[in-house]
Design an enzyme around this catalytic site. Structure first.
Site, PDB file in Angstrom:
ATOM      1  N   PHE A  85      -1.540  16.532   4.005  1.00  0.00           N
ATOM      2  CA  PHE A  85      -1.862  15.808   2.779  1.00  0.00           C
ATOM      3  C   PHE A  85      -0.595  15.661   1.954  1.00  0.00           C
ATOM      4  O   PHE A  85       0.068  16.647   1.613  1.00  0.00           O
ATOM      5  CB  PHE A  85      -2.965  16.525   1.986  1.00  0.00           C
TER       6      PHE A  85
ATOM      7  N   ASP B 239      -4.549   5.708   5.934  1.00  0.00           N
ATOM      8  CA  ASP B 239      -5.027   6.900   6.629  1.00  0.00           C
ATOM      9  C   ASP B 239      -6.071   6.467   7.661  1.00  0.00           C
ATOM     10  O   ASP B 239      -5.711   6.017   8.747  1.00  0.00           O
ATOM     11  CB  ASP B 239      -5.574   7.844   5.555  1.00  0.00           C
TER      12      ASP B 239
ATOM     13  N   GLU C 148       0.836  -1.208   0.000  1.00  0.00           N
ATOM     14  CA  GLU C 148       0.000   0.000   0.000  1.00  0.00           C
ATOM     15  C   GLU C 148       0.867   1.253   0.000  1.00  0.00           C
ATOM     16  O   GLU C 148       1.953   1.252   0.589  1.00  0.00           O
ATOM     17  CB  GLU C 148      -0.838   0.026   1.290  1.00  0.00           C
ATOM     18  N   ASP C 149       0.370   2.311  -0.582  1.00  0.00           N
ATOM     19  CA  ASP C 149       1.085   3.580  -0.530  1.00  0.00           C
ATOM     20  C   ASP C 149       0.923   4.241   0.842  1.00  0.00           C
ATOM     21  O   ASP C 149       1.893   4.581   1.498  1.00  0.00           O
ATOM     22  CB  ASP C 149       0.622   4.522  -1.650  1.00  0.00           C
TER      23      ASP C 149
ATOM     24  N   ARG D 298       2.079  12.401  -8.962  1.00  0.00           N
ATOM     25  CA  ARG D 298       2.458  11.001  -8.715  1.00  0.00           C
ATOM     26  C   ARG D 298       3.885  10.687  -9.158  1.00  0.00           C
ATOM     27  O   ARG D 298       4.533   9.802  -8.625  1.00  0.00           O
ATOM     28  CB  ARG D 298       1.545  10.050  -9.502  1.00  0.00           C
TER      29      ARG D 298
HETATM   30  P1  IMP Z   1      -8.048   5.522   4.002  1.00  0.00           P
HETATM   31  O1  IMP Z   1      -9.168   4.661   3.487  1.00  0.00           O
HETATM   32  O2  IMP Z   1      -8.578   6.720   4.749  1.00  0.00           O
HETATM   33  O3  IMP Z   1      -7.013   4.778   4.805  1.00  0.00           O
HETATM   34  O4  IMP Z   1      -7.357   6.169   2.743  1.00  0.00           O
HETATM   35  C1  IMP Z   1      -6.485   5.472   1.965  1.00  0.00           C
HETATM   36  C2  IMP Z   1      -6.390   6.046   0.575  1.00  0.00           C
HETATM   37  O5  IMP Z   1      -6.654   7.467   0.549  1.00  0.00           O
HETATM   38  C3  IMP Z   1      -4.960   5.887   0.104  1.00  0.00           C
HETATM   39  O6  IMP Z   1      -4.779   4.640  -0.546  1.00  0.00           O
HETATM   40  C4  IMP Z   1      -4.783   7.092  -0.793  1.00  0.00           C
HETATM   41  O7  IMP Z   1      -5.235   6.778  -2.097  1.00  0.00           O
HETATM   42  C5  IMP Z   1      -5.678   8.154  -0.188  1.00  0.00           C
HETATM   43  N1  IMP Z   1      -4.921   9.056   0.717  1.00  0.00           N
HETATM   44  C6  IMP Z   1      -5.000   9.131   2.064  1.00  0.00           C
HETATM   45  N2  IMP Z   1      -4.173  10.087   2.554  1.00  0.00           N
HETATM   46  C7  IMP Z   1      -3.545  10.601   1.466  1.00  0.00           C
HETATM   47  C8  IMP Z   1      -2.528  11.617   1.313  1.00  0.00           C
HETATM   48  O8  IMP Z   1      -2.015  12.241   2.260  1.00  0.00           O
HETATM   49  N3  IMP Z   1      -2.137  11.877   0.041  1.00  0.00           N
HETATM   50  C9  IMP Z   1      -2.632  11.214  -1.053  1.00  0.00           C
HETATM   51  N4  IMP Z   1      -3.565  10.257  -0.945  1.00  0.00           N
HETATM   52  C10 IMP Z   1      -4.023   9.945   0.304  1.00  0.00           C
END
Ligand code: IMP
Length: 177
Positions: A152, A103, A99-100, A165
């Site tokens: 962010f 959050d 995973e990147d 990206r």
């Molecule tokens: P989550 O479901 O809230 O954990 O969000 C995960 C997804 O939201 C990641 O796979 C990213 O695609 C996007 N995301 C969350 N935080 C960031 C950020 O700081 N920058 C860019 N994308 C983010």
């Protein structure tokens, strides 16, 4: 519209050092046992590519998945949709999700539960960035690159409206005063 400024948060030498550490740990944990790495598109494309180049285990398969989470502004709603599924069977195999960024954890939870239902032998998660303080659901992240509190982030696979990206380092988007 305010023009965003980018502030460097994780420089490329730190990223490559961390990737070496993570790949060594994965190689140590699995030795030459087969592993299927599943990278999440689009965000993890650069991280997965660099990480996999360092894995010494010869028994590796690579697949991709694309999930999309819907939310207002920068907040995930938990409504996650699968845009592209895996193509390699994973039943009885060691699987590592690459995973990147994690959050709230809602996107990862969706993917984790979906893959778990396919009965892999083991299921682990490797994330470049963990925003642990924002976590809303309990989901294990076994291999963590960096913990970041807030902000962010863009670059090194991460986007804002599909931009940034391609950058080779991770930046925080800061608003112009
Ligand atoms: P989550 O479901 O809230 O954990 O969000 C995960 C997804 O939201 C990641 O796979 C990213 O695609 C996007 N995301 C969350 N935080 C960031 C950020 O700081 N920058 C860019 N994308 C983010």
């Amino acid at each position: 519209m305010e023009k965003p400024k980018l502030r460097l948060v994780i420089p490329k030498d730190e990223i490559s050092l961390k990737i070496k550490e993570l790949s060594e740990k994965i190689d140590k944990d699995f030795d030459e046992e087969p592993i299927v790495f599943i990278a999440t598109l689009k965000g993890a494309f650069m991280f997965a590519s660099d990480l996999l180049k360092h894995i010494k285990n010869p028994n590796v398969e690579v697949d991709f998945v694309r999930v999309k989470s819907y939310g207002l502004s920068d907040k995930s709603s938990g409504k996650v949709e699968l845009i592209k599924d895996i193509e390699i069977p994973v039943e009885g195999k060691n699987v590592i999700i690459v995973e990147d960024i994690v959050d709230t954890g809602l996107t990862l939870k969706f993917l984790y539960e979906r893959l778990k239902a396919l009965k892999p032998k083991t299921l682990k998660v490797c994330a470049l960035i963990d925003k642990k303080e924002r976590r809303e659901v309990d989901i294990p992240v076994d291999y963590i690159g960096f913990e970041v509190e807030k902000g962010f982030l863009v670059g090194y696979g991460l986007d804002f409206a599909e931009k940034y990206r391609h950058l080779s380092e991770v930046y925080e988007m800061v608003k112009d005063e």
